[in-house]
Write a protein that holds these residues in place. Sequence first.
Motif, short mmCIF file in Angstrom:
data_model
loop_
_atom_site.label_atom_id
_atom_site.label_comp_id
_atom_site.label_asym_id
_atom_site.label_seq_id
_atom_site.Cartn_x
_atom_site.Cartn_y
_atom_site.Cartn_z
N ILE A 19 -2.72 4.03 -3.86
CA ILE A 19 -2.70 3.23 -2.63
C ILE A 19 -1.58 2.20 -2.72
N GLU A 20 -1.50 1.50 -3.83
CA GLU A 20 -0.46 0.49 -4.02
C GLU A 20 0.93 1.12 -3.86
N GLU A 21 1.14 2.27 -4.50
CA GLU A 21 2.44 2.94 -4.44
C GLU A 21 2.79 3.37 -3.01
N ILE A 22 1.83 3.95 -2.31
CA ILE A 22 2.08 4.44 -0.94
C ILE A 22 2.39 3.27 -0.01
N ASP A 24 3.45 0.22 -0.77
CA ASP A 24 4.72 -0.41 -1.13
C ASP A 24 5.92 0.46 -0.73
N ASP A 25 5.74 1.77 -0.80
CA ASP A 25 6.84 2.69 -0.51
C ASP A 25 7.01 2.96 0.99
N LYS A 26 5.91 3.09 1.71
CA LYS A 26 5.98 3.56 3.10
C LYS A 26 6.05 2.46 4.16
N LEU A 27 5.42 1.32 3.90
CA LEU A 27 5.43 0.27 4.91
C LEU A 27 6.74 -0.52 4.82
N ASP A 28 7.39 -0.67 5.95
CA ASP A 28 8.65 -1.40 5.98
C ASP A 28 8.74 -2.20 7.27
N HIS A 29 9.35 -3.36 7.18
CA HIS A 29 9.50 -4.23 8.34
C HIS A 29 10.71 -5.12 8.10
N PRO A 30 11.49 -5.42 9.15
CA PRO A 30 12.68 -6.26 8.95
C PRO A 30 12.36 -7.71 8.58
N PRO A 32 10.51 -10.17 6.26
CA PRO A 32 9.82 -10.14 4.97
C PRO A 32 8.43 -10.78 4.98
N LYS A 33 8.23 -11.79 5.83
CA LYS A 33 6.92 -12.43 5.92
C LYS A 33 5.89 -11.46 6.53
N VAL A 34 6.31 -10.77 7.59
CA VAL A 34 5.43 -9.78 8.21
C VAL A 34 5.14 -8.67 7.21
N LEU A 35 6.17 -8.20 6.51
CA LEU A 35 6.00 -7.11 5.55
C LEU A 35 5.01 -7.50 4.45
N ALA A 36 5.15 -8.68 3.89
CA ALA A 36 4.25 -9.12 2.81
C ALA A 36 2.81 -9.20 3.29
N MET A 37 2.60 -9.81 4.47
CA MET A 37 1.26 -9.94 5.04
C MET A 37 0.68 -8.56 5.36
N TRP A 38 1.50 -7.72 5.94
CA TRP A 38 1.07 -6.37 6.35
C TRP A 38 0.65 -5.56 5.14
N ARG A 39 1.47 -5.54 4.10
CA ARG A 39 1.14 -4.78 2.89
C ARG A 39 -0.16 -5.29 2.26
N ARG A 40 -0.31 -6.60 2.19
CA ARG A 40 -1.50 -7.19 1.60
C ARG A 40 -2.75 -6.77 2.37
N ARG A 41 -2.68 -6.83 3.69
CA ARG A 41 -3.84 -6.47 4.52
C ARG A 41 -4.18 -4.99 4.42
N LYS A 43 -3.51 -2.84 2.00
CA LYS A 43 -4.07 -2.55 0.68
C LYS A 43 -5.54 -2.97 0.62
N SER A 44 -5.83 -4.14 1.16
CA SER A 44 -7.20 -4.64 1.15
C SER A 44 -8.12 -3.72 1.97
N ILE A 45 -7.66 -3.32 3.13
CA ILE A 45 -8.46 -2.45 4.00
C ILE A 45 -8.69 -1.10 3.34
N LEU A 46 -7.65 -0.50 2.80
CA LEU A 46 -7.77 0.84 2.21
C LEU A 46 -8.71 0.86 1.02
N LYS A 47 -8.74 -0.21 0.25
CA LYS A 47 -9.65 -0.26 -0.91
C LYS A 47 -11.11 -0.24 -0.47
N ASN A 48 -11.38 -0.68 0.74
CA ASN A 48 -12.76 -0.67 1.25
C ASN A 48 -13.21 0.71 1.70
N TYR A 49 -12.29 1.65 1.84
CA TYR A 49 -12.63 2.97 2.38
C TYR A 49 -12.30 4.10 1.42
N GLN A 50 -12.50 3.89 0.14
CA GLN A 50 -12.26 4.95 -0.83
C GLN A 50 -13.40 5.95 -0.80
N SER A 51 -13.08 7.16 -1.20
CA SER A 51 -14.08 8.22 -1.23
C SER A 51 -15.07 7.99 -2.35
#
Length: 119
Positions: A19-22, A24-30, A32-41, A43-51
């Motif tokens: 999840i961290e790799e995907i 960090d690799d796939k999310l991009d935004h011009p 940097p503040k939006v990108l950092a906040m977006w990636r953090r959120r 990652k947090s959301i995806l960890k709640n929905y693991q199989s």
Amino acid sequence: MSAKIYDFPVKPKLIDKKIEEIVDDKLDHPNPKVLAMWRRRVKSILKNYQSEPFHFAVNVPADVTDEQLEQITHSIQITLTRYQKAMNRQKYQILNELCLLECRLCEYELNEENSTSSS
């Protein structure tokens, strides 16, 4: 032969790393503040929905031959593979939409924060 158990183990640490790799690799935004906040959120959301690990048992009559059991096993594997692929497609679409909405929300919140601090 009363039952055959199929076990589909999940390795949470491996999934967390992926999840961290995907993200960090796939999310991009011009911005940097939006990108950092977006990636953090995200990652947090995806960890709640693991199989969760998946277990099930199939009861077969004691007189089932090895050949019949192999056919049953093969049929179950094909069905589960098809189901898993369909569920993965659906999860990908949902996560894609969720990621885009999270990006918009981060942009909005940072814009509001900047507007408030400018006033």
